[in-house]
Design a protein around this motif. Sequence first.
Motif, short mmCIF file in Angstrom:
data_model
loop_
_atom_site.label_atom_id
_atom_site.label_comp_id
_atom_site.label_asym_id
_atom_site.label_seq_id
_atom_site.Cartn_x
_atom_site.Cartn_y
_atom_site.Cartn_z
N VAL A 188 -8.94 73.87 58.49
CA VAL A 188 -7.67 74.45 58.91
C VAL A 188 -7.01 75.23 57.78
CG1 VAL A 188 -5.35 73.88 59.76
CG2 VAL A 188 -7.34 72.67 60.67
N SER A 189 -7.12 74.72 56.55
CA SER A 189 -6.42 75.46 55.48
C SER A 189 -7.09 76.81 55.22
CB SER A 189 -6.29 74.63 54.20
OG SER A 189 -7.42 73.87 53.97
N ASP A 190 -8.40 76.89 55.40
CA ASP A 190 -9.06 78.20 55.26
C ASP A 190 -8.62 79.17 56.36
OD1 ASP A 190 -10.38 77.44 52.97
OD2 ASP A 190 -12.40 77.55 53.81
N ALA A 191 -8.43 78.63 57.56
CA ALA A 191 -7.94 79.48 58.65
C ALA A 191 -6.54 79.99 58.33
CB ALA A 191 -7.95 78.73 59.97
N ALA A 192 -5.71 79.11 57.75
CA ALA A 192 -4.34 79.50 57.37
C ALA A 192 -4.37 80.57 56.28
CB ALA A 192 -3.56 78.27 56.90
N LEU A 193 -5.25 80.35 55.31
CA LEU A 193 -5.40 81.29 54.19
C LEU A 193 -5.80 82.67 54.71
CD1 LEU A 193 -5.73 81.78 51.06
CD2 LEU A 193 -8.09 81.01 51.33
#
Lengths: 533, 106
Positions: free
Chosen positions: A237-242
């Motif tokens: 999820v954090s990569d998607a946010a990034l």
Amino acid sequence: MNTTSLSAFEIARRVRAGELSPMQVLEEHLAQIAAVDGIPGQLDPPAMDAREEQKVHAFIQVTADLARKQAEQIQAKLARGEDPGPLAGVPVSIKDIFCVQCTTTTAGSRILYNFRLPYTATTVARLEQAGALILGKTNLDEFTYGSSSESSAFQPHPNNPWNTQHVTGGSSGGSAAAVAAHETPLSLGTDTGGSIRQPAAFCGVVGLKPTYGRTSRYGLIAFGSSLDCPGPMARNVSDAALMLQVLAGADPKDSTSSIQPVPDYLAALAEGVRGLRIGISPDYDHIAYPDTETGEMGIQAIQPEMNQAVREVAQVLASLGAEIVENVPMPNARHGIPTYFVISRVEAASNLHRFDGVKYGYRTQKPVQDLSELYRVTRAEGFGLQPKLRILMGMYVSAAAHSAHYYQKALRVRSLIRADFERAFDPTGPYRLDALLTPTTPTTAFRRKEVLRDTVLMQYSDQMTVGANHAGIPAISIPAGLDPQGLPIGVQFFGNDFREDLILQVAYAYEQATQQAPWRQEVPQALRATEVK
Amino acid sequence: MLPEKITREMFDKLVSLAALELDEEESEYLRTELNHQLAAVKELSEIQLDEDVQPSLHGIECQGNPPRKDEWQPFPDPDAILALAPEREGRYFVVPEIAQPGQEGQ
């Protein structure tokens, strides 16, 4: 263990800190592609042997030279003491529906087999400016028209890295497969009826469809212009946010891109779910499916593990302090696919009239008598079955004689679908949701060839996702387990307009709380194969 | 009253209007699928709508950019775009005869 197992976030952190060379990252990812991908999708593929049958085939084109140049630029920036950007050295693959200068943009269609535009889509340009390395173009359903990626004119089509006898989903199937098989940690997809979220669910990765207008459509070959949204695909999820952080924002070249300010998605992630209201709807625990002879709608159960996953995710979120709101009515969800069958086809037909063999792309080599025959023969040879079907359906339902009955009616039903979501998210309404939790798909990945010829069943693979496209709202699919066959299960969170931050936050909370779950320790078949060597 | 099924004749007319040509097998398959899809959208006609339900061209109110100034922004390399043409002479696209004599308006 090499950099192909790292998150985009971690690769960028190490590259920016000078701890990791972007060239090493690039070469290790190219080696992974060489190990797992097999031959690229092509118009006249050779016969497939058993070994190739088990490859992923995510790519139509690997752009190693372009990526090497970009890696050199990152190194030069670092040497000069400049910040190479939030995605410094991160390999990214691009669904082959985005124009990227120095690449061919095929849309998975013979009619664009040689289409090399001298400009780059805004979303891709933003990735490049942020320091990403563009590793290649991924395969997809022809013109994005499908939910399995099998309809590409460029074969072999992508296979599901978890079990290569099953489909990747689609249309961003090559992108989902590339991310799942550790070929690139990020991929850029598009979602018109579920084309980011459905393959993300099938391949066990994260896929986010932003609010309509949150990401620019400039340089994207259009399917349904009122529905299309570029968005991120990632392994967490954090990569998607990034990635969304880089993609989002107004673009003067797309008049429908929104001028709403872009919040800090990464900062919002760790805020937790305490006090948030997460809805569950009985209208998303089954599908309404038509008899294709009579049109009579019947209720069909979905795969039981999907409903089970929704309940388990809700329990986890409740244990973290979220309030679960049951029985949220979404009575118009069942109209999502019939409405989509009309609206998306009208828009697709309109967008496909431009391909005529005159200004760019394929032109028939047969002798023709006149211009009109040139159009007909070029389009007959250049388009596969799916674009042809969409042209015919779109023209039929928007013809003057039928428009009031079909197209105008569908546009009004679209308002009802939107109204369901407005009521669910209304801060003064009875439900006051922050997110609505549903399965992403009615089933896990189906077997290859099983659905391909049945265009109604194929379209119903998007029954759970398409509401977000009609309503324009954001939605994210995240992995939530494996079924008894070992195939990934996805769940979806819908959010209110421009509340990508909230659905990312909820998804992140679930992901963090389940890091130790046994199913998360399983790896796709395609990766097990490379470990043996 | 709308016809429930697209007949072969209607289908061939559609194919011609769409500037397509289909072989026999494609025609049969696509016409079958088209009829199945129309059966699937039959449900729409049964939905009762209040008069005040407006059509939505977009799900979300367009909050797009204000129109940009009407200024000429030349593309730096128009020849690179022209070079994509399958056949051209100088800066012209070459196409066959626009219409054969006696076939105007087809």
